[in-house]
Design a protein around this motif. Sequence first.
Motif, short mmCIF file in Angstrom:
data_model
loop_
_atom_site.label_atom_id
_atom_site.label_comp_id
_atom_site.label_asym_id
_atom_site.label_seq_id
_atom_site.Cartn_x
_atom_site.Cartn_y
_atom_site.Cartn_z
N LYS A 1 0.81 -1.21 0.00
CA LYS A 1 0.00 0.00 0.00
C LYS A 1 0.84 1.26 0.00
O LYS A 1 0.38 2.35 0.35
CB LYS A 1 -0.92 -0.01 1.23
CG LYS A 1 -1.91 -1.15 1.19
CD LYS A 1 -2.81 -1.15 2.39
CE LYS A 1 -3.89 -2.21 2.19
NZ LYS A 1 -4.75 -2.34 3.37
N LYS B 1 -1.12 4.61 -0.61
CA LYS B 1 -2.35 4.31 -1.36
C LYS B 1 -3.55 5.09 -0.82
O LYS B 1 -4.38 5.58 -1.59
CB LYS B 1 -2.64 2.81 -1.30
CG LYS B 1 -3.67 2.36 -2.32
CD LYS B 1 -3.80 0.84 -2.37
CE LYS B 1 -4.86 0.46 -3.39
NZ LYS B 1 -4.95 -1.00 -3.54
N GLN B 2 -3.61 5.25 0.53
CA GLN B 2 -4.78 5.93 1.11
C GLN B 2 -4.81 7.42 0.81
O GLN B 2 -5.85 8.05 0.82
CB GLN B 2 -4.81 5.79 2.65
CG GLN B 2 -4.83 4.38 3.14
CD GLN B 2 -3.46 3.98 3.67
OE1 GLN B 2 -2.46 4.22 2.99
NE2 GLN B 2 -3.41 3.40 4.85
N LYS B 3 -3.64 8.01 0.61
CA LYS B 3 -3.60 9.47 0.51
C LYS B 3 -3.58 9.99 -0.92
O LYS B 3 -3.68 11.20 -1.13
CB LYS B 3 -2.37 10.01 1.27
CG LYS B 3 -2.47 9.80 2.78
CD LYS B 3 -1.43 10.65 3.50
CE LYS B 3 -1.41 10.31 4.99
NZ LYS B 3 -0.24 10.89 5.67
N ASP C 1 -4.90 9.53 -5.22
CA ASP C 1 -5.98 8.88 -5.96
C ASP C 1 -5.46 7.60 -6.62
O ASP C 1 -4.25 7.40 -6.76
CB ASP C 1 -6.64 9.84 -6.96
CG ASP C 1 -5.68 10.34 -8.01
OD1 ASP C 1 -4.87 9.54 -8.52
OD2 ASP C 1 -5.71 11.55 -8.31
N GLU C 2 -6.38 6.76 -7.02
CA GLU C 2 -6.00 5.42 -7.46
C GLU C 2 -5.10 5.45 -8.70
O GLU C 2 -4.12 4.72 -8.80
CB GLU C 2 -7.27 4.61 -7.76
CG GLU C 2 -7.01 3.11 -7.74
CD GLU C 2 -8.28 2.32 -8.04
OE1 GLU C 2 -9.34 2.72 -7.52
OE2 GLU C 2 -8.21 1.35 -8.79
N GLU C 3 -5.45 6.34 -9.61
CA GLU C 3 -4.68 6.46 -10.86
C GLU C 3 -3.20 6.76 -10.56
O GLU C 3 -2.30 6.15 -11.13
CB GLU C 3 -5.29 7.59 -11.69
CG GLU C 3 -4.85 7.60 -13.14
CD GLU C 3 -5.38 8.85 -13.86
OE1 GLU C 3 -4.98 9.07 -15.01
OE2 GLU C 3 -6.18 9.61 -13.25
N THR C 4 -2.98 7.70 -9.65
CA THR C 4 -1.62 8.07 -9.29
C THR C 4 -0.88 6.89 -8.66
O THR C 4 0.28 6.63 -8.96
CB THR C 4 -1.64 9.28 -8.33
OG1 THR C 4 -2.27 10.37 -8.99
CG2 THR C 4 -0.24 9.68 -7.90
N PHE C 5 -1.57 6.17 -7.78
CA PHE C 5 -0.92 5.03 -7.13
C PHE C 5 -0.55 3.95 -8.14
O PHE C 5 0.56 3.40 -8.12
CB PHE C 5 -1.81 4.46 -6.03
CG PHE C 5 -1.10 3.42 -5.20
CD1 PHE C 5 -0.12 3.80 -4.28
CD2 PHE C 5 -1.40 2.07 -5.35
CE1 PHE C 5 0.55 2.84 -3.54
CE2 PHE C 5 -0.72 1.11 -4.61
CZ PHE C 5 0.25 1.50 -3.70
N GLU C 6 -1.48 3.66 -9.05
CA GLU C 6 -1.21 2.63 -10.06
C GLU C 6 -0.06 3.04 -10.97
O GLU C 6 0.79 2.24 -11.34
CB GLU C 6 -2.49 2.35 -10.89
CG GLU C 6 -3.57 1.61 -10.12
CD GLU C 6 -3.05 0.33 -9.48
OE1 GLU C 6 -2.40 -0.48 -10.18
OE2 GLU C 6 -3.26 0.14 -8.26
N LYS D 1 3.30 2.65 -9.23
CA LYS D 1 3.75 1.26 -9.14
C LYS D 1 4.36 0.76 -10.45
O LYS D 1 5.20 -0.13 -10.46
CB LYS D 1 2.57 0.35 -8.74
CG LYS D 1 2.22 0.44 -7.27
CD LYS D 1 1.54 -0.83 -6.77
CE LYS D 1 0.31 -1.17 -7.61
NZ LYS D 1 -0.39 -2.37 -7.12
N GLU E 1 -0.08 14.40 -8.31
CA GLU E 1 -0.20 13.95 -9.69
C GLU E 1 1.18 13.61 -10.23
O GLU E 1 2.16 14.32 -9.94
CB GLU E 1 -0.84 15.06 -10.55
CG GLU E 1 -1.28 14.57 -11.93
CD GLU E 1 -1.88 15.69 -12.78
OE1 GLU E 1 -2.26 16.73 -12.24
OE2 GLU E 1 -1.93 15.49 -14.01
#
Lengths: 438, 438
Positions: free
Chosen positions: B39, B58-60, B62-67, B70, B100
């Motif tokens: 995470k 991951k919590q802080k 948005d999903e797009e940025t986290f993906e 990775k 971003e």
Amino acid sequence: MYIIADWRRTHYSEQVIPEMDGQEVILMGWVHSIRALGKLAFIILRDREGLIQMVVPKQKVDEETFELAKKLGKEDVITIRGKVVANEKAPKGFEVIPMEIRILNKADAPLPLDPSEKVPAEIDTRLDRRFLDIRRPKIQAIFKIRSEMLKSIRKTFSEEGFIEVNTPKLVASATEGGTELFPISYFEKEAFLGQSPQLYKQMMMAGGFDKVFEIAQIFRAEEHNTRRHLNEAISIDTEMSFVNEKDAMAMLEKVVHNCYTDIEYNRPSEIETLELNFEIPEKTFPKVTYSEAVDVAVSKGVEIEWGEDLSRAAEKAIGDEMGGLYFITEWPTQTRPFYTLPDENDNKICKAFDLMYKELEISSGAQRIHKYDSLVQNIAKRGMNPDSFETYLEAFRYGMPPHAGWGLGADRFTMILTNQENIRECVLFPRDRQRLTP
Amino acid sequence: MYIIADWRRTHYSEQVIPEMDGQEVILMGWVHSIRALGKLAFIILRDREGLIQMVVPKQKVDEETFELAKKLGKEDVITIRGKVVANEKAPKGFEVIPMEIRILNKADAPLPLDPSEKVPAEIDTRLDRRFLDIRRPKIQAIFKIRSEMLKSIRKTFSEEGFIEVNTPKLVASATEGGTELFPISYFEKEAFLGQSPQLYKQMMMAGGFDKVFEIAQIFRAEEHNTRRHLNEAISIDTEMSFVNEKDAMAMLEKVVHNCYTDIEYNRPSEIETLELNFEIPEKTFPKVTYSEAVDVAVSKGVEIEWGEDLSRAAEKAIGDEMGGLYFITEWPTQTRPFYTLPDENDNKICKAFDLMYKELEISSGAQRIHKYDSLVQNIAKRGMNPDSFETYLEAFRYGMPPHAGWGLGADRFTMILTNQENIRECVLFPRDRQRLTP
């Protein structure tokens, strides 16, 4: 005779002022003119900074000095230890009366070219004897301004965080796939003289240098014989990462603007010597698109189709309209080198610009392609072989940032700063198809 | 993706500090390393000024940025808009949390050379992929110091009233009558690449430029393959009028001393990166005569006769004895070029000097002959034809002042400043007999 020994110049001619009345000075330079009357000799001494008058009255100097003064010839190299004497009637409010004169070197007579002549010889005669030609204050002023220009440009680059680099001038292949290259025998191999540092400065961007500049020779085997081309030139080159072509243009505006400011501040007497109407340009320059520029040319009766490079006639028509410094932007992609980035919405035009001064192009630049695939496609599309750009292309495969840059012609920019019509006036030892000496 | 659009870097990595807690920044650079846990992802971003750590929880974000985070690969070019968060436990007392991330270019894997590797590859492998090699901070530090050196040298010249000149690199004949020249096809003629600006800077003295300098390429077709020679080099050249060789040496001391001072002041982090034991030399350097130097060599068992040029063995013996920077003066006339002024009392020795650093020669200079007759005699005495020096010799007939000067090897001086053993480490794209690319 001929020995400088422990004498050292205390003042350049321009540093001596009437307030130094009674002070002893040591001056060094050339006999610009000599006039010997019965009991009085006048010597005008010339050094890099100007002219200074010596008066040699027979009664006030020893006999040896007076005899030596009378025997001096034009352009002899001398040094004088003398006394400043304020004199309201003298041209600058003072004279120097020598206590001792030493001849450091004699000049043969007659001179093949006389630096004190008002009307200069033909340019070819002058270039053949450039060492005499550059003794004239008007010629020296050009090169003092040129030196100041280079200093100012480096100062701006440095203030903006650019790193100076040196890239090789001996290269294995052409920069832009062109044919205008001088071949060299390099041991067992064939090599060429670099026509531009383009590919190297782009590789520096891949190397993470972020912002670089280089001021160095470029060599172009072009056959034309004009007043604005030479086969060896000095190019002021820069490349910067994480920016677009507009940032590159803004940097160019800053570099050029600062040059004018620094020259006005540091070289007022050279501006006066050259009788320049020296105007500092605005901080940003007017911009016209290529399409607008073509319309201007057409409206003035020039035959030109959209997509063609600008002819001399077109440049003249556009220059007449625009005057001074201005950019031409949004060029047809086909007129620019393969590494130029096309516009994302219309790939017939590209993110390239030229900086013009009236009808003279002084700088070219662009945002570059930073994607490997686009670059390979573009090279192939132009009928060149991507394999021959192997080491260059590799730099685009492993993390090339977006980047933009330009090259500014130092010799042409000097023409503009010093108001010269012929580029040969702005280069100490110009190289063209006919001229390889001195 | 791949578009910089309106984002511009707000800070280099080294400019971000814990006190900026809460502030938004835009960073641009390369993925130096990436570690993705379940995470949490850690990205270390590298730019020209250093490394900076991003934390992507991951919590802080948005999903797009986290993906996207990775999926990042080593040496991808990215830009991040993020927030500085002070954190005492983080390496530098803060982290950056991205809001971003944009990928500006992908890097292929595997990398042919990994900039984050501690142990570098062989020099030839590195030079083949120089764009990757120079991403390593230790390599960049060399070139930042080199850039600072050039800046400092020009500053000293400028403060001392020297004019910068550009002399041609395309020449019609040899400078020193030597044979180590690269021939060029120059239109219908044969030309050569300049091995030194010597004759041109002397002509500038005849032209009354008084004091000049030039920093430019020199080309020598020497066949040796050593760690201290290249076939294309950058030479820092100067010539000054109305002075002798001692004045020229004093100017060289000033130039070199100021370099150390400026680099220590302006490049402390590069000195640290290179782990240099950076000591500013005294303002004047020790001086030994050639005869004394030969005695030192002989006392250490080196076979050498007075009058010979110093062999490598002799240089090593003398360098061991002298250490650091020192001059060797009063050279045998026969070991120096034809334009060197012999001593007026003993013409077997001449007014030449070398500046050494331990066993490495970094500069050569001398007072020059300024009398036409002596120069012509000297050329003839060396078995060369004065006619082939016609345009040069003419400058001595019409008022050549006494003058002296030197050339300082920029690449060798960089070796000393950055403590490198191989000159190739100090040149971005070195040229030797084997290497003509990239």
